[in-house]
Design an enzyme around this catalytic site. Structure first.
Site, PDB file in Angstrom:
ATOM      1  N   TYR A   1       0.866  -1.183   0.000  1.00 46.37           N
ATOM      2  CA  TYR A   1       0.000   0.000   0.000  1.00 46.37           C
ATOM      3  C   TYR A   1       0.902   1.231   0.000  1.00 46.37           C
ATOM      4  O   TYR A   1       0.826   2.105   0.870  1.00 46.37           O
ATOM      5  CB  TYR A   1      -0.981  -0.004   1.175  1.00 46.37           C
ATOM      6  CG  TYR A   1      -2.295   0.608   0.773  1.00 46.37           C
ATOM      7  CD1 TYR A   1      -3.154  -0.079  -0.077  1.00 46.37           C
ATOM      8  CD2 TYR A   1      -2.670   1.875   1.195  1.00 46.37           C
ATOM      9  CE1 TYR A   1      -4.347   0.477  -0.490  1.00 46.37           C
ATOM     10  CE2 TYR A   1      -3.868   2.448   0.786  1.00 46.37           C
ATOM     11  CZ  TYR A   1      -4.693   1.730  -0.053  1.00 46.37           C
ATOM     12  OH  TYR A   1      -5.884   2.287  -0.460  1.00 46.37           O
TER      13      TYR A   1
ATOM     14  N   GLY B   1       6.234   8.009   1.259  1.00 40.03           N
ATOM     15  CA  GLY B   1       7.270   7.625   2.224  1.00 40.03           C
ATOM     16  C   GLY B   1       8.055   6.419   1.704  1.00 40.03           C
ATOM     17  O   GLY B   1       9.294   6.424   1.689  1.00 40.03           O
ATOM     18  N   HIS B   2       7.316   5.398   1.243  1.00 41.65           N
ATOM     19  CA  HIS B   2       7.996   4.214   0.696  1.00 41.65           C
ATOM     20  C   HIS B   2       8.808   4.574  -0.542  1.00 41.65           C
ATOM     21  O   HIS B   2       9.915   4.065  -0.741  1.00 41.65           O
ATOM     22  CB  HIS B   2       6.979   3.141   0.295  1.00 41.65           C
ATOM     23  CG  HIS B   2       6.149   2.616   1.419  1.00 41.65           C
ATOM     24  ND1 HIS B   2       4.805   2.874   1.546  1.00 41.65           N
ATOM     25  CD2 HIS B   2       6.478   1.835   2.472  1.00 41.65           C
ATOM     26  CE1 HIS B   2       4.334   2.257   2.613  1.00 41.65           C
ATOM     27  NE2 HIS B   2       5.331   1.633   3.203  1.00 41.65           N
TER      28      HIS B   2
ATOM     29  N   VAL C   1       8.367  11.218   5.712  1.00 34.96           N
ATOM     30  CA  VAL C   1       7.728  12.048   4.680  1.00 34.96           C
ATOM     31  C   VAL C   1       6.351  12.430   5.209  1.00 34.96           C
ATOM     32  O   VAL C   1       5.609  11.585   5.714  1.00 34.96           O
ATOM     33  CB  VAL C   1       7.613  11.292   3.337  1.00 34.96           C
ATOM     34  CG1 VAL C   1       6.879  12.129   2.304  1.00 34.96           C
ATOM     35  CG2 VAL C   1       9.011  10.918   2.828  1.00 34.96           C
TER      36      VAL C   1
ATOM     37  N   SER D   1       0.352   4.057   5.618  1.00 38.06           N
ATOM     38  CA  SER D   1      -0.675   3.279   4.913  1.00 38.06           C
ATOM     39  C   SER D   1      -1.966   3.279   5.722  1.00 38.06           C
ATOM     40  O   SER D   1      -3.062   3.181   5.167  1.00 38.06           O
ATOM     41  CB  SER D   1      -0.194   1.842   4.712  1.00 38.06           C
ATOM     42  OG  SER D   1       1.057   1.834   4.056  1.00 38.06           O
TER      43      SER D   1
END
Ligand code: PAF
Length: 278
Positions: free
Chosen positions: A32, A36-37, A176, A186
């Site tokens: 998800y 950030g990821h 973030v 998420s």
């Protein structure tokens, strides 16, 4: 972009990279994917020739009354995002291929995981360390990137790598945030419009702590009370508010620059975490 669904496929590929001296970066996620990821993938690309993103909602790190079943999942969108972000490979295992039904070896960190989320979510970091150690053995990365959003998790992984001699560099990338300050997560999808507004209490309480400490050392007890008040005014139910030493994660009597402030709070039924190095 390569897609692996079994541990064997990923490990075969990783061994071939190692034989060719290709530097591998790993970004472990539960999917998800949000900005950030994507920032973790970008960080890994700067430091490695090939980047593997793992997407696995790891049942072993969820408690019996937690959100394992309803944790948001969207494989197609995640794959598109990984491809756009320039990942070399994505690892998408199921619990059945990751854990033997009679699995009986787990990795337990015994100090840093005692407080904070470790105290509130028994068994959580045992699940995290175990799956991350397995991912390290499968992807054989030179470098692995984690987010500061899970500050305690990152500290525990660094400790695991040190104490178990994994030959892996651990990089912790900054949180973030949305433009209004809410840390990307998420789990933010669980929030109603009103809860989304209330959730700003977390980043505001951390900003308050940073402002106070910028004026000079603060007695932790008094500062925590101010933070709790702000969280409660935002209709948040406090799980914990702590001011800790950045390395040992032990509570400090006095908050100073470099102290880490960490919050876990329920926004409706959703448990959110956030932190800030003051
Ligand atoms: O931070 C996460 O998403 C998870 O805890 C991790 C590191 C992917 C392990 O399942």
């Amino acid at each position: 972009m390569l897609i692996f669904r079994t541990p064997g496929e990923l490990q075969q590929w990783a061994l071939a990279q190692r034989a060719r001296n290709v530097k591998v970066g790993l970004v472990p996620t539960m999917g998800y994917l949000h900005e950030g990821h994507l920032s973790l993938i970008a960080e890994a690309r700067k430091r490695a020739d090939a980047v593997v993103v793992s997407i696995f909602v790891n049942p072993v790190q969820f408690g019996p009354n937690e959100d394992f079943e309803k944790y948001p999942r969207d494989e197609a969108r995640d794959l598109a995002r990984c491809e756009e972000a320039g990942a070399t490979a994505v690892f998408l295992p199921t619990p059945a291929v990751m854990y033997a039904p009679d699995a009986s070896v787990f990795v337990v960190e015994e100090r840093l995981g005692q407080g904070l989320c470790g105290a509130r979510r028994p068994g959580h970091f045992r699940g995290v360390c175990t799956v991350v150690a397995k991912l390290f053995n499968l992807a054989l990365p030179d470098v692995a990137v984690f987010g500061q959003k899970d500050y305690q998790q990152a500290a525990i992984i660094k400790r695991m790598v040190r104490d178990l001699n994994f030959p892996i560099e651990i990089v912790v990338a900054p949180i973030v945030r949305e433009t209004d300050g809410l840390a990307k997560s998420s789990r933010n999808v669980y929030l109603s419009a009103e809860e989304r507004q209330n959730a700003l209490g977390l980043s505001r309480a951390l900003a308050l702590a940073a402002e106070e400490v910028a004026k000079g050392p603060c007695e932790s007890q008094a500062l925590r009370q101010k933070m709790v008040r702000l969280l409660e005014q935002s209709a948040l139910r406090v799980d914990y508010v702590e001011l800790v030493d950045a390395e040992q994660l032990t509570p400090v009597a006095e908050a100073v620059p470099g102290t880490v402030a960490l919050i876990a709070a329920f926004c409706g039924k959703t448990r959110l975490i956030d932190n800030r190095i003051l």
